[in-house]
Design an enzyme around this catalytic site. Structure first.
Site, PDB file in Angstrom:
ATOM      1  N   SER A 139       0.863  -1.185   0.000  1.00  0.00           N
ATOM      2  CA  SER A 139       0.000   0.000   0.000  1.00  0.00           C
ATOM      3  C   SER A 139       0.894   1.227   0.000  1.00  0.00           C
ATOM      4  CB  SER A 139      -0.887   0.002   1.256  1.00  0.00           C
ATOM      5  OG  SER A 139      -1.531   1.251   1.420  1.00  0.00           O
ATOM      6  N   TYR A 152      -1.519  -0.173  10.911  1.00  0.00           N
ATOM      7  CA  TYR A 152      -1.558  -0.455   9.475  1.00  0.00           C
ATOM      8  C   TYR A 152      -0.259  -0.016   8.804  1.00  0.00           C
ATOM      9  CZ  TYR A 152      -3.564  -0.999   4.821  1.00  0.00           C
ATOM     10  OH  TYR A 152      -3.830  -1.398   3.531  1.00  0.00           O
ATOM     11  N   LYS A 156       2.372  -2.439   6.723  1.00  0.00           N
ATOM     12  CA  LYS A 156       2.658  -2.241   5.302  1.00  0.00           C
ATOM     13  C   LYS A 156       4.093  -1.758   5.055  1.00  0.00           C
ATOM     14  CE  LYS A 156      -1.234  -3.653   3.616  1.00  0.00           C
ATOM     15  NZ  LYS A 156      -1.307  -4.873   2.785  1.00  0.00           N
TER      16      LYS A 156
END
Length: 234
Positions: A139, A152, A156
Site C-alpha cells: 500500500s 496499518y 505495510k
C-alpha cells in the site's frame, strides 16, 4: 514477452476486492488460479462469479502457517505446480495509537505482515522449481504514514521491506519478487461497500492488468517496487 497461458497462480485473500479482481484478469489471460480466504462461503461464491473450470478455492488463514502449507499441497495436487504467488490478504483497523487494542494490532501484523512471510515460506520451493514470481500487495501506507494508522502503517512498511529483501535473496534462484503499493482502490477493505462514488479510484482489474504486464516482461527485467495512484482525486 513471456508466455503466461496455463501458468498457475495462487492468490491469498482472493474472494473479494483486489484479490478477486486479479483472479478475473488472470483467468481471462489463460492462467489457472487458486484463491484462498478465511470464509469458505465467500470463496464458493467467488468461484461461481468467476465461472471458470480453471479456478480452485481453498480455505486458509494466512496468519496460520500450517494453513498455508496445506493450501500449497492442495493446489499442487490439483494443478500440478505453482508459478505465481500473489500475497494479497490484508486487514485494516484504524485508531490513535494510544487507543489501539492489542487484538487489532495483532490482527494486522499477523495477517498483513506475518501472513506475507507465511505465504512465501510455504510456496518458495515451488517458486524456485518453476522460476516463479512472488508479488505482495502492500500500500502507499507502506511509505506514507498518517494519523490513526500506526498499526496499518507498521504492517505495510514491513511488507515493503520484507519483499524488497526477499527479492535480493531469491533472484539468484531465478525467482522474481515485486511489491505493488496501491493508493485508493475500489474494494471491500475495512468493511467498505463499493459504489458508483468509487469510480475515480483504482479498480481491482487495474491491479490485475498490472500483474499481467509484470508476468509478461522480459526475464531480465524486474520492477521490484511499484507505486500506483488514481489519476485524479475524488
Amino acid at each position: 514477452m513471456q508466455q503466461i497461458k496455463d501458468k498457475v497462480a495462487y492468490i491469498t485473500g482472493g474472494s473479494k476486492g483486489i484479490g478477486f479482481g486479479i483472479a478475473q484478469v488472470l483467468i481471462d489471460h489463460g492462467l489457472k488460479v487458486a484463491i484462498s480466504g478465511r470464509k469458505l462461503a465467500d470463496l464458493q461464491q467467488a468461484k461461481e462469479k468467476l465461472g471458470s473450470d480453471n479456478v480452485f478455492v481453498i480455505q486458509s488463514d494466512v496468519s496460520n502457517f500450517d494453513d498455508e502449507v496445506n493450501a500449497v499441497k492442495e493446489i499442487v495436487a490439483t494443478f500440478g505446480k505453482i508459478d505465481v504467488v500473489i500475497a494479497n490478504a490484508g486487514v485494516g483497523k484504524f485508531a490513535p495509537v494510544d487507543e489501539m487494542s492489542l487484538d487489532d494490532w495483532n490482527a494486522m501484523i499477523g495477517t498483513n505482515l506475518t501472513g506475507v512471510f507465511h505465504t512465501l515460506k510455504a510456496t518458495v520451493d515451488q517458486l524456485k522449481e518453476n522460476k516463479g514470481y512472488y508479488i505482495s500487495i502492500a500500500s502507499l501506507a507502506g511509505t506514507n504514514f498518517f494519523p490513526k494508522g500506526a498499526g496499518y502503517n507498521a504492517s505495510k512498511f514491513g511488507v515493503v521491506g520484507f519483499t524488497q529483501a526477499a527479492m535480493l535473496d531469491l533472484r539468484s534462484h531465478d525467482v522474481k519478487c515485486t511489491t505493488i503499493m496501491p493508493g485508493s482502490v475500489t474494494s471491500h477493505f475495512a468493511e467498505h461497500t463499493p459504489s458508483e462514488a468509487d469510480a475515480w479510484k483504482i479498480q481491482p482489474s487495474d491491479i490485475g492488468e498490472m500483474i499481467v504486464n509484470l508476468l509478461q516482461m522480459n526475464a531480465n527485467v524486474l520492477p521490484s517496487k511499484i507505486e500506483v495512484r488514481p489519476t485524479k482525486t475524488s
